[in-house]
Scaffold this active site. Sequence first.
Site: not given
Lengths: 1030, 596
Positions: B278, B281, B303, B323, B362, B365, B370, B519
Site C-alpha cells: 500500500e 501504491e 483493510c 487502495s 470478514k 469478505e 474478485e 478493529c
Amino acid sequence: MDYNITEIGKLKEIKDNYLDKMNNYKYKILVCSGAGCISSNCHEVKNVLLEALEKNNLKEKVYTIETGCIGTCDIGPVIVINPEGVFYTNVSSEDVYKIVEEHLVKGNIIKEKTYFDIKSRKNIPYLKDIPYFAQQVKIALKNCGNIDYSSLEEYISVDGYLAIANVLNNDSQEDVINKIKNSGLRGRGGAGFPVGIKWEAGMKAKSDQKYIVCNADEGDPGAFMDRSILEGDPHNIIEGMMIGGYSIGASKGYVYIRAEYPLAVERLGLAIDKARNSGILGNNIFGSSFSFDLEIRIGAGAFVCGEETALMASVEGKRGEPKQKPPFPFQKGLFEKPTIINNVESFANIVPIILNGSDWFSQYGTKKSKGTKVFALAGDIVNTGIVEIPMGVTLGEVIFNIGGGIPKGKHFKAAQTGGPSGGCITKEYLNTPIDYDSLTKLGAIMGSGGLISMDEDTCMVDMARFFMEFVQEESCGKCVPCRLGTKRMLEILERITKGEGKIGDIELLEELGSMIKETAVCGLGQTAPNPVLSTIKYFREEYEEHIINNHCDAGVCSEMFLSPCQNACPADVNVPGYISLIAAGRVRDAYNLIRKDNPFPAICGRVCTHPCESKCRRMQLDESLSIVNLKRYAADYILKSEEPYMDLVFPKKGKKVAIVGAGPSGLTCAYYLARLGYEVDVYEEQPIAGGVLAFGIPEYRLPKDILAKEIKLIENVGVKIHLNIEVGKDIQFEELKNDYNSIYIATGTQFSRKINIPGEDLSNVYYGLDFLKDVNINGDFKLKGTVAVIGGGSTAMDAARVAVRLGADKVIVLYRRNLEDMPADVIEIKEGIEEGITIHTMVSPTQFIGEEKLEEIECVDMKLSDFGSDGRRKTIPIKGSEFKIKVDMVIPAVSQYSDLPFIDKNEVETTRWGTFVTSKDTLMTNIEGVFAGGDVARGSDVVITAIADGKNAARAIDKYLGGNGILNTGEEIEIPKTSEESDILEHERFSMKYLDPEDRKKCFGEVALGFHKLNAIAESMRCLRCDRRS
Amino acid sequence: MIELTINNKKIKAKEGMTILDIAKENNILIPHFCYLENVNKVGSCRICVVEVEGAKNLQASCIVEARDGMVIKTNSEKVKKTRKLLYELMLSDHPRDCLSCSRNQNCEFQKLGELMQIDEFRFEGEKSKNFIDSSSPSITRELSKCILCRRCVEVCNEIQGVGILSPQNRGFKTIIGPANNLQLNTVNCTYCGQCTIVCPVGAIQEKDSLKEVWEAIFDDSKRVIVQTAPAVRAALGEEFGYAPGTLVTGKMVSALKEIGFNDIFDTNFTADLTILEEGHEFLKRVESALSKEKAVLPMITSCSPGWIKYIEHTFPDLIENLSTCKSPQMMLGALAKSYYADKIESDPKDIYIVSVMPCTAKKFEITREELYNDGNPNVDAVLTTRELAKMIKDAGIDFKSLEDSKFDNPLGMSSGAADIFAVTGGVMEAAIRTVYEVVTGRELPMDKLHVTPIVGFDQIKTADLLIDGALKEFKHLEGIAVKVAVTSGLKGAHKLLEEIKEGKSPYHFIEVMCCPGGCISGGGQPRPTNNEIRQKRLEAIYKEDEDKEMRKSHENPFILKLYEEYLIEPLGHKSHKLLHTKYTKRGIFNERLKKL
C-alpha cells in the site's frame, strides 16, 4: 376568480358586492355536501335540483350552493331553503321536482318531507324549531352547513379574514394571546390545555424559525368533527392558523390530515390555493410585515400520529413514533424548532373569539371549560351526526334532548366519550355536566368529541374488547407496555367474550391496565387501558357474568349461546328449536322442547314478559318474532288434543323435599325434583294452586282451566299439593325442617305497599293485589262510579281492566311519569285504553280525602327533572298545580312486598326489603338445606324469572342431596335443520285474533284468541334461525 | 450541582445527568434493559422506571433528567411490581428455549430474569414473529428472539449511519429489520456486526462457522491453517475472565495448537506486507499526480471489509480512491495457498484456511469472488473472537493455565507496525513509519514512532507530514506536506467521502476503519464493547507494539525474504495477482428497488 387582497378595505368591497348579488335571488338553497349526504347521493339531488330550476325558469331567482355538513348525517340528503329556513330531509331526486314546483313556485311547504321528530311524532318544517338544532350553539361550526365551502367570496361575506386583517392592523402578538387567554379556550383535541398559554410559550420561545401545526389526524372511531369543519369551512381554519402563526411568530404552518380524508384534503387544498392566489397567504399579508404560508401533509392514517411528537416525526418524513416529553414541542418541535400544535376545532374557535371578543366567548360554558364543544353523536341514538353544545350541558340532555334518545324503545346503558382513550359514563351519571373536569372525574375524558351512545343491547366486555383491538392495532410498537400489554389485554378480553374467561382475569386486566397507564411512553399507550378499566369499574358484574356463568346478558358474545332469544330467556328455553318445530308441523315436539326448560308453556304463552322478543334478530329487518304467541299456540294445541301426556320420572330416591308456596317458582321446583325421583310436598295457604298466576292475574289474560291443566301435569309426576295449609300456622316451619331433607321457599310477594300519603286508611282504598285476589278467589262483584288506579305496572293495569269488567262507570289510571315509561306491557296498556280506561300521566296523588269513605283524591301535576340513578328522568311535583278528582274507589298498585311470618327473623338473613339473602349460585339461604327463590328472594319480578329460579333451585337441591344437579328433562328432541330455500322476505308479524273491546269489557273471557294454525306456521317461518351458524 | 433523594438517601449530582446515571454513580442498582450507554436511550422497555414524587406516572430513569430536589424511589412496591410485569410481558413474546440458544448464560434478558424471579408464566398468548434471516454470510437475525430494545437500530442509524435496521410494521407486529421485510443480503448492510455486539439476546448474531471449522479439523485429508487478526489478542482474554486490555497472544497460539490447527499464522505478517504494497501504491499515485498523469487521490485504505461494502453501496463512484490492496487476512490466505503451499509441496485445494477475526464482515469478505485465486477462495472460514472463545471452551481447554507459544513461520512474524492495525490510526501510522523512511532514508522523527494527532477515538483525525530531505529518487516529493486523515465508524467516513465527492477533500491519504475505534471494537469482539473497554484494548495494542524491537513493517525479515524468494518487488506481477483486487459498484438498495 382571484383577487388581490392587499388591504382590509378590499374585504368590505368583496362582501358588499357579494351581498348585492345575493339580493337578486328570492331563494337560496343549501344542499348539504357533508360526507354522510354524499354517500346518500346528494350530488344527484343537486343536479336534479338545478335541472328542475332550469325547467321552471327559476335560475335567476334561486341560488343553489353546496355546504359542508349540516349535522344530521342519518337523514340525508338534506336541503335547506332560505330565507325561510325550511329543512327537507331524505330528499330523493323525485322529491326535488315536487319541492321546486310546490314550494318554490307556489310557496307551499311540503310538510311530510320536512324533518320528522320521532319524540313528538310530528314533522317540523323550520330549522329553528327542531330540538336537535334549537339547543345547539354554533361557534366552531358557525359556517359549517351555512356557506359554500368552496367560495372565498361567501366566506368573506360572513366577515371571513376580517379577524386576521384586524389583528395585523391593530394587535401585537401579546394582544392576540391575551384575547385567547381571556376567552378561556382550552385545546379541543382532548387534553384541554389552555390554548392561550400554549401560544404564549410559543411566542416566548426564541428561534429564527417557528412552526404552527394543525392536527387533523382525527382517528377516534366514530369521530368526524374535525373532518366536518375542514370540509365545510376550510377558510376558517386557514384564518385561525394565520392568527396563531402571527401570535407565536411562525411564518409557516402545516396541516396534518389523515389520508382517509381525501375530501378534506381536497377542499382545504383548494381553499389554501385561493387564499394564496388572492394574496391572503404569502408575504406582507394585508400590507403588514407578517408573512405566512401553509402546507398540507397527508398522514398515512396511523392513530398514533395524532400524538404530537409522533405527528411531528411523521411531518418530518420519519416513522410516526412518539418521543418522551420533555422537550415539549414549544421548545423543540418540528425540525427541532419551536412548534405549536392545536387541533382543527381549537383553530375553528379562534376567528369567532377575535371577531366577537373574549367575553362573548366565555359567556358559554362552565367555570373552567369555556365555550362550546363539537361532538359526533354515534351509536344507539336517534339523531346521529355532528352537534355543537355549550360546555356544561348535561350528558342526559345531549343524549335525550339533542340526540333524541335511544331508538326502538331500548334503554340507555352508557355513553362512551373520548374514543379508545376514553371511558364510559353510565346512566347513574346522566346529570353530569359535560366539561373537561367532570368527565375526567368519572374516568372518562372529553377527548376530541366522539360520543357513542350505547343501549341495553351493548355488551360492555365486548365494547372494551373492540377498543382494545383498535389501540392494539394502532400501537406504534415502541414501548413494551403498549406493544405487548395491550395485546395480552386483548387476548384476555377475547377469551372472556368467547366464554373461556378464567377467575382472576379481571384482576389481571386491572393489573395490566394500571401498569400500562403508568409506564407507556405516550398518550396513546397511557390511555389505552381506559375503556377496559372504565368498564370494569362500572360493569364488573358483567365481566363476572361472562367469566363465571358464561353468560352475556346483552346477547352479544355469541360464542356463549345458541341464539339471542334463548340467551335472553331466564329459563334458557330453546326458542329457535321450538319455533322451527312448529314450522315443521311437529307441534308436540315443540311443546315437549319447551317443557324441558319450562313446565308452563301455556301459561307463559299468555303472561310472559318475553324478554326474548326484544333481542330477536328479526327486529333489525322488520319486527321481532311473536315468540310468546307461538309458545301459546304450541301449548294450546297439545292441551286441546287431550292426548295423554306422560313425563318420564326417575325411580324414587327416598328423599323428601318440602316446598312452601304453590306459585310458578315452587311448582317448577317441585316438578323437576319429582322427575328426579324425590318425594315432593307443596304447601299452599290459598285454596287454589298457582300463586300469583291463580289470584293475581285476571281470568281474561289467563283462563283458570289452562292454569289447572298445566298444574295437573305437574301433579302427574308425583308432586303432592296441599292447599289451605299455612306454614307457621297449620304446620310449623320447624316440623318441615325435621321431616324433610330440604326445603324450598317460594312464597312470592303478596302484600301491597302503601304509598304513604294521608287518607290511606279510608274505606274504599283497596290495594291492587288484595283487589285482584278477592276477585279471583272469591268470585266477581260489582263496582260502580269512578275507580282510580294508582301506578303504571302490570298490577295497576290488571286492576284497572278488572274494574272495567266489574262495571265501574269510569276507570282512570294515575301515573307519575310518561306513558312510555309505564312498566306494564305495551299490549296491556293498548288493550286497556281500547276498553275505555283513561290514563293520566305526569300526576301523582298527594292525599286521599273523605270522612270515612274516600271521596276525592288530591293530585299534583308532575314535571320532568334530572335523571335518576336508573337512567330515567325523575319527576317532581309542580307546586300549585294541585287538583282534585272525585272518585268512588281508589286502587293503589305501586308495588308489593313479602313477609315471612313463619320464620324467626333472627334465624334467617333477609335484605332491607324483606327478601331472603340467598347464595347467588345455589339459592340457598343462610339456613342449611333451606333454599329460596322467586319474588320472595328477588322482590317483585316476573313469572319467567320465578320459573328459572325454581329450576335452578331444583338443580341446587339435587346437588345438595347428593345428586349431580342434572335435571331429568326427557329425551333429546331433534331440531330441524334450516331449509335450503331461505329467501328472506320482509314481513311484519302475522296477525292473531282478539275479542272485540266492546264485548270483552263485559266479561272475563280471554282477550287474545291465539294463532290460527296457518298464521302460526307462517309466523314461525319468519325465524331467521340465527342459532344455525356455520 | 443538584441535590436529590434516592431511596431516602440524599445525593449530590452534576446537572444534566439522568436519574439512571446518578443511581449508577452512587451504586444504586436500577435494573434496565434497552438502555446502553452511549448507544441506546430511547426508553422502549420501561424496565428502568422509578417513582418520582409528584410525577403523574412512573418515569423511565434512563431518559429523565434529574432535577434539584427530586425525590425518587427505585424499589417501591409499585416499581417492583411494574418492573416484574413488564418483564413478564417481554417474556411472553420470547422463546423460552434458553438451553438451545447460543446466548445461554450470556444473555442480558436471562440475567434480568434472574433479578425478577418469575415463578409462573401468566401470559401464554400469541407470539409476534418467527423468522430467521440467514441470507447473509455474516449475520443471522432470529426474529423470534428479538425483544425490540432497538439498540441495533440506534447503532446502525446513529453510530454507523448505515440505517438499514429500523422498526417495520406497528404494534404487536413490529419487527426490527430492513424496510419491506427484505433480507440482509438484499440491502446495503455493511455486515459490520456492531448490531451483534449490542444485541442483548440471541436475535442478531454472527453466522455460525464453528461447525464447518471443526469438520475441517477432523478431516485428515486437510491441512488446516489458522491466522489471527491483530485485534483478537487484545480482547480474547475477556471471554475467559481477564480484565479488558489483557494481551493473551501466547495463550491464544497455544490454544489453537491444542485445538488441532496444523499451522498457526499471524495476520500481522500480512499487515506488514500490506504496508509495503500500500505504501508503494501511495507513492506511485502521488508520483503520477505530480507528473500530471491521471491519479486518483486521496487514496483510502482497504483493510476493512465493512467499510469496503459501505463505499460500494453509498459512494460507488469513489471506489477508485480505494487502495487496490486486499486486506491482510486475504493476503495471508492467498500466500498460504501459493507461497506456503509450494514450500510444503501441498495442493492448495487440500489446504483449509481459517481466520480468527474481530469482525463479522470478514465472513462476507472471503466469499467475494474478485478475491479468489484460481477459482479458490483465499480463506475458507472466518471465526469471530467470540466464536474462538467458544471453540476453546468446547475443546475443554483451560485457557488461563496455558503456556505461551509463538506463531509459526514463515507467515507468523510481525513488526509492531502490524499490531497497531487493530486500532484506528494504526494503519496510517504503520504506513507513515515505512513511507517516511523509504522516502527520506531516516526513521520517522516522532516520539516512540507514534503519529500522535491520529491516535485516539476522535471521529476524524488529521495530520500533516512534511517531506524534508527526501532521498534522491524521491526528490520530487521534497517539501510536500502530505495530508492524512483517519476515521473510524462509518459516520465519519461519510463526511470524508462527501468532501471527496464535492472535490473539497484536502487529503492525500485516508485511513477508514468501519467500526468505531477500529478493529478492537469490531463486530466480532467480546460483549460488551464500550468506551472504557475500547480504551483498554487500545492501550494493550500500543503496548504490544512498543514492546517489540521490530517496529516497522519494512524491517520484517520474513517479508524481505518473501519478496526475495517469491514476490520480487512491491506491486510486482505476483503481488498484482495475489495481493491486489478490484471493487464493485453496488449502489444503495433504494436505487435498486426503483429499478425492480
